[in-house]
Design a protein around this motif. Structure first.
Motif, mmCIF file in Angstrom:
data_model
loop_
_atom_site.group_PDB
_atom_site.id
_atom_site.type_symbol
_atom_site.label_atom_id
_atom_site.label_comp_id
_atom_site.label_asym_id
_atom_site.label_seq_id
_atom_site.Cartn_x
_atom_site.Cartn_y
_atom_site.Cartn_z
ATOM 1 N N GLU A 19 -8.834 42.960 74.554
ATOM 2 C CA GLU A 19 -9.062 43.993 75.891
ATOM 3 C C GLU A 19 -7.622 44.412 76.127
ATOM 4 O O GLU A 19 -7.379 45.430 76.397
ATOM 5 N N ARG A 20 -6.835 43.152 76.364
ATOM 6 C CA ARG A 20 -5.403 43.586 77.098
ATOM 7 C C ARG A 20 -4.631 44.567 76.262
ATOM 8 O O ARG A 20 -4.060 45.588 76.893
ATOM 9 N N VAL A 21 -4.694 44.438 74.797
ATOM 10 C CA VAL A 21 -3.904 45.234 74.234
ATOM 11 C C VAL A 21 -4.657 46.774 74.047
ATOM 12 O O VAL A 21 -3.963 47.659 74.153
ATOM 13 N N SER A 22 -5.949 46.885 74.233
ATOM 14 C CA SER A 22 -6.738 48.065 73.984
ATOM 15 C C SER A 22 -6.293 48.711 75.318
ATOM 16 O O SER A 22 -5.996 50.091 75.325
ATOM 17 N N LEU A 23 -6.118 48.085 76.683
ATOM 18 C CA LEU A 23 -5.935 48.675 78.167
ATOM 19 C C LEU A 23 -4.716 49.297 78.181
ATOM 20 O O LEU A 23 -4.430 50.220 78.378
ATOM 21 N N LEU A 24 -3.723 48.282 77.538
ATOM 22 C CA LEU A 24 -2.121 48.779 77.520
ATOM 23 C C LEU A 24 -1.913 49.847 76.783
ATOM 24 O O LEU A 24 -1.102 50.723 76.979
ATOM 25 N N GLU A 54 5.247 45.714 77.582
ATOM 26 C CA GLU A 54 4.105 44.915 77.980
ATOM 27 C C GLU A 54 3.205 45.215 76.640
ATOM 28 O O GLU A 54 2.576 43.960 76.253
ATOM 29 N N PHE A 55 2.901 46.209 76.247
ATOM 30 C CA PHE A 55 2.290 46.358 74.993
ATOM 31 C C PHE A 55 2.687 45.739 73.865
ATOM 32 O O PHE A 55 2.026 45.127 73.193
ATOM 33 N N GLN A 56 4.063 45.754 73.620
ATOM 34 C CA GLN A 56 4.566 45.030 72.543
ATOM 35 C C GLN A 56 4.396 43.443 72.602
ATOM 36 O O GLN A 56 4.206 42.705 71.827
ATOM 37 N N SER A 57 4.347 42.870 73.912
ATOM 38 C CA SER A 57 4.184 41.656 73.997
ATOM 39 C C SER A 57 2.809 41.146 73.778
ATOM 40 O O SER A 57 2.602 40.515 73.183
ATOM 41 N N ALA A 58 1.926 41.965 74.440
ATOM 42 C CA ALA A 58 0.471 41.874 73.953
ATOM 43 C C ALA A 58 0.308 41.798 72.573
ATOM 44 O O ALA A 58 -0.790 41.051 71.786
ATOM 45 N N SER A 59 0.767 42.771 72.079
ATOM 46 C CA SER A 59 0.551 42.933 70.327
ATOM 47 C C SER A 59 0.812 41.766 69.564
ATOM 48 O O SER A 59 0.238 41.386 68.588
#
Length: 898
Positions: A19-24, A54-59
């Protein structure tokens, strides 16, 4: 257990990774749309940069989570399953659930019954001890460990050794029962390193291993696309990281000795040996099996049933002791092997618990090396049986090396003459091995191949060894085993694999740079294994190149647009203006040339030895004719000789290992290009003569003087010994022309410019008006040049050299590589003398100016002294005495830094 609480807290703070990746991703898209509408807003750009990080880190976190989950829950887990996770298609295949299974009796089970069937099967399979025959006491092992080496293996384990073992485990390897991969231990080594080291060293000190550390999860990897029965799955052991570290330390200590213990007919897991050796040798031995010519012969391709999983532990322990391993090392190994317990991972959950009673784990680092030692016993049994039996007859071209079997791990080939008695010897030895090790050949999967065996004998062999009769080509070690030539049809699978690979990528939006990366890292490597064994057919190379080119420019394997740049430009290195894609044909030739290098350097290899015995037979690789009945592969290797020969030189050294006629050891080699074998034989030499044999104790060549006209380069000391001449450039170049006989003397002009010599009336030597105007007369016979050299000798103090130029050059041969002042000066004098003698010859011919021999000698001494003034010499009594004789100041002396 203590980590559960902080891990749960971390999970709560991070939330759902997906969900975090999708939201970012959604937030980033909104920001980029806002920037498109207002590109000058700096705050929006800064917010986009932060969101992107943030998106790259979450991915990355999501990717790591999926990798970990794939190892723990998915069906295809284990050390050997990494290849299943390179793309989404393979990940889907690995995720297949087991919904139904058929057991060994043929009954099918569904739902929860599946788990019980699998646990029952493997507990009965791995948890039952075989009854085996002990190793005969009279059976001797010819190769055993040196006691000093064996004792060194059980030395205390160092802290650095433990750390190196942990850090050598790949981070993407499957976790053990504790759920932790090696990445955890590497990243937290400063915290847990001391405790891990203490635990591992405690095992080596006390010889005890906790059951929890040696507990293993069996992950089932499907052997076929649609597994249906229990035997359609391969059990892969997921061992604890701590255990793997112990196993790796043991492996590192024993694998260096395998070369001593294991016969050369095994090429697996022994440093320095190649899998291609087995393939090349088998191709040679099975040449013309499809024709009814030559003596009767047969070959057995044997598949050992459940090879790793059925090794008897008592047999393993007995052979380790027989090979001479230290009793402490044997105990360490057997504790690791025999204290194992198992649970099965089925559809993401663990089922069952049972102890093992036999077998080596596929996934344990030490298992391949132990299995290699086990298979060595088979080689010893076969050789012992063949030696004791008067009825056994070797396969064609195997007797001199006593070749009976070649193996790569559990891939086994056995060879014998095509008669019943020889096959019975093989069967009895194989049966003895089965009785001792519990390794059983699989009858349905093993095959026998016949070469010109009569039908009646063939039926008798099939009765003795009830295998299937096979036909060539057959797949062996991943490539087709052929008896004639490699055709496009045999290799078409490479094209199909490349097309399938590109199909998996076609749905992705890949940039040009992305496609280039895939071409370089994936497509360019797909044919490498085949190219290291065969010279690939031209049509195959063309098809592979066409698909790579099409994918690069269009993203498909069928090209619809014209390429922007020619493919030969694309394949250039980047520093030459290309894209660095490797040309398939060039890579193929480079890989095959490694086999040529192996033959030339006589690498320790069964195939190389076979080539020297049956192909070269004492002759040079460069000179053997490419005719007659020979395998397609060997013919292709010989076809590369003209391409490779200019780049393969032989360093002379002491000359003992350098063939004087065939090897390339100077600029105009090979000498066989100048002197025929008949002339070599008539002069009393043989074609296997070395450089050392052609030089006498005084450093003089032994061949006839007349041969110097045929190959004058042989007196070129610079080319012969690779010395650094500290001569004046014009003098060096002139001497180079003298040695190569390229000066414009009368005899040369008569060849180059017909009629010139007659018109100039050049009948006599201008220096002495006696002999012919030729190179040999000017520098080897002329009275004037001899007088010049005598005068130089007197002035330079070179009394040990006579005035004949032949003696001068031979003296230079002996002293050419010395860097003492006298030797350097001698080389300067020789090159200067040749230059001034030639200058005097031209002066007398065209201007009638003449200088006496003493005047010319004085000019030579003066020019050499001027050159010596620019050089530096090591300080010492000899150097000081030499410089005083040449009237050179002491400032040219330097202190030796050594």
């Amino acid at each position: 257990m203590l980590l559960k609480s902080p891990l749960r807290r971390l999970l709560f703070l991070q939330g759902n990774l997906h969900e975090r990746v999708s939201l970012l991703r959604k937030k980033l898209d909104e920001m980029q749309l806002a920037i498109d509408a207002n590109p000058m807003d700096v705050s929006l750009r800064e917010a986009e940069a932060t969101c992107l990080l943030e998106f790259q880190s979450a991915s990355y976190d999501e990717e790591c989570f999926l990798k970990q989950k794939s190892k723990a829950d998915w069906l295809a887990a284990g050390d050997s399953n990494t290849k299943y996770f390179h793309n989404c298609v393979k990940m889907r295949n690995a995720c297949m659930k087991i919904h139904s299974i058929q057991d060994a009796s043929g009954d099918r089970f569904h739902g929860d019954d599946v788990y019980g069937v699998l646990v029952s099967h493997y507990s009965e399979f791995l948890g039952v001890q075989d009854q085996v025959v002990p190793l005969p006491g009279i059976f001797t092992f010819p190769n055993v460990l040196d006691p000093i080496v064996a004792t060194n293996m059980v030395r205390p384990v160092s802290i650095e050794e433990v750390k190196n073992a942990i850090f050598s485990i790949g981070e993407n390897k499957a976790p053990g029962p504790d759920g932790y991969t090696s990445a955890f231990f590497k990243n937290s080594w400063e915290i847990v390193g001391s405790e891990v080291t203490k635990a591992i060293r405690d095992f080596f000190d006390n010889g005890k291993l906790l059951q929890q550390i040696n507990h293993t999860i069996i992950a089932l990897v499907p052997k076929v696309a649609t597994p249906n029965t229990v035997v359609d799955y391969r059990p892969i052991s997921c061992c604890n990281v701590i255990y793997k570290c112990i196993s790796k330390i043991l492996t590192d200590r024993i694998k260096g000795s395998l070369d001593v213990l294991v016969d050369i007919n095994q090429s697996a897991f022994v440093p320095g040996r190649k899998i291609s050796d087995n393939i090349l040798l088998t191709q040679e031995l099975m040449h013309n099996y499809h024709l009814r010519i030559g003596p009767s012969r047969c070959a057995f391709k044997i598949d050992i049933q459940k090879a790793y999983d059925t090794v008897s532990w008592s047999f393993l322990e007995s052979i380790l002791r027989a090979f001479g391993f230290h009793h402490k090392m044997v105990n360490w190994i057997m504790i690791c092997v025999t204290t194992v317990s198992y649970s099965l991972s089925i559809n993401g959950n663990l089922y069952g618990f049972f102890k093992g009673k036999r077998g080596l784990r596929q996934g344990d680092p030490i298992s391949p090396y132990l299995f290699t030692l086990v298979m060595e016993v088979l080689s010893l049994l076969l050789k012992d049986a063949a030696t004791k039996s008067n009825a056994f007859r070797y396969h064609l071209h195997c007797k001199k090396q006593k070749i009976i079997n070649v193996s790569f791990a559990d891939d086994l080939f056995m060879f014998a003459n095509g008669d019943l008695a020889s096959v019975k010897v093989l069967r009895d030895a194989l049966q003895n091995f089965t009785n001792m090790s519990s390794l059983v050949p699989s009858m349905p999967k093993s095959t026998v191949y016949f070469g010109n065996v009569p039908q009646s004998i063939k039926q008798g062999i099939l009765h003795i060894m009830p295998f299937k009769e096979g036909t060539l080509p057959v797949r062996y070690l991943g490539v087709p085993l052929i008896s004639s030539r490699l055709s496009y049809k045999d290799c078409k699978i490479l094209v199909e694999k490349m097309e399938k690979k590109i199909d998996n990528w076609m749905t992705r939006s890949l940039s040009f740079a992305g496609r280039l990366q895939l071409v370089n890292s994936v497509l360019s490597a797909m044919h490498i294994y085949w190219a290291a064994v065969f010279l690939l057919p031209a049509k195959l190379v063309s098809d592979l190149k066409r698909r790579m080119r099409a994918f690069l420019w269009t993203g498909k394997y069928q090209q619809n647009v014209k390429p922007k740049v020619a493919w030969k430009i694309v394949c250039l290195p980047k520093n030459e203006g290309g894209l660095g894609i490797r040309c398939i044909a060039d890579v193929n030739k480079a890989l095959i040339s490694s086999h040529v290098w192996s033959v030339l350097t006589n690498r320790k290899s069964l195939w190389v030895q076979w080539v020297h015995i049956y192909k070269l037979k004492g002759r040079s690789f460069w000179e053997i004719p490419c005719r007659g009945s020979m395998t397609w592969g060997w013919r292709k290797i010989l076809a590369l000789r003209d391409l490779l020969r200019p780049y393969m030189w032989k360093a002379i050294g002491n000359g003992i290992n350098t063939n004087v006629w065939s090897d390339t050891w100077c600029t105009d080699c090979p000498i066989r290009a100048y002197v025929s074998p008949r002339n070599i034989a008539n002069a009393g030499f043989n074609l296997q003569a070395t450089v050392a044999e052609l030089v006498d104790s005084n450093g003089h060549w032994k061949w006839p003087v007349a041969w110097f006209d045929l190959f004058p380069v042989l007196i070129n000391i610079h080319d012969l010994f690779g010395l650094t001449w500290k001569c004046i450039p014009r003098h060096s170049f002139n001497l180079w022309l003298v040695i190569r006989n390229k000066l414009k003397t009368q005899d040369r002009l008569s060849i180059w410019e017909a009629g010139s010599a007659t018109n100039l009336n050049l009948m006599c030597c201008p220096l002495c008006n006696y002999g012919k105007d030729s190179r040999d007369h000017l520098f080897f016979e002329c009275f004037y040049s001899t007088e010049v050299w005598d005068s130089i000798r007197d002035m330079a103090g070179m009394d040990e050299v006579s005035g004949r130029w032949t003696d001068i050059m031979q003296w230079m041969t002996v002293n050419s590589n010395m860097q003492q002042p006298a030797n350097v000066t001698s080389r300067l004098v020789v090159s200067a003398a040749s230059y001034f003698v030639w200058q005097e010859r031209n002066s007398r011919l065209f201007s009638r100016n003449q200088r006496t021999a003493k005047i010319l000698a004085q000019e030579i001494i003066n020019i050499v002294r001027m050159r010596l003034m620019t050089l530096k010499f090591k300080m010492g009594f000899v150097s000081r005495q030499f410089l005083e004789k040449w009237k050179i100041p002491d400032r040219n002396l330097v202190i030796d830094p050594g």
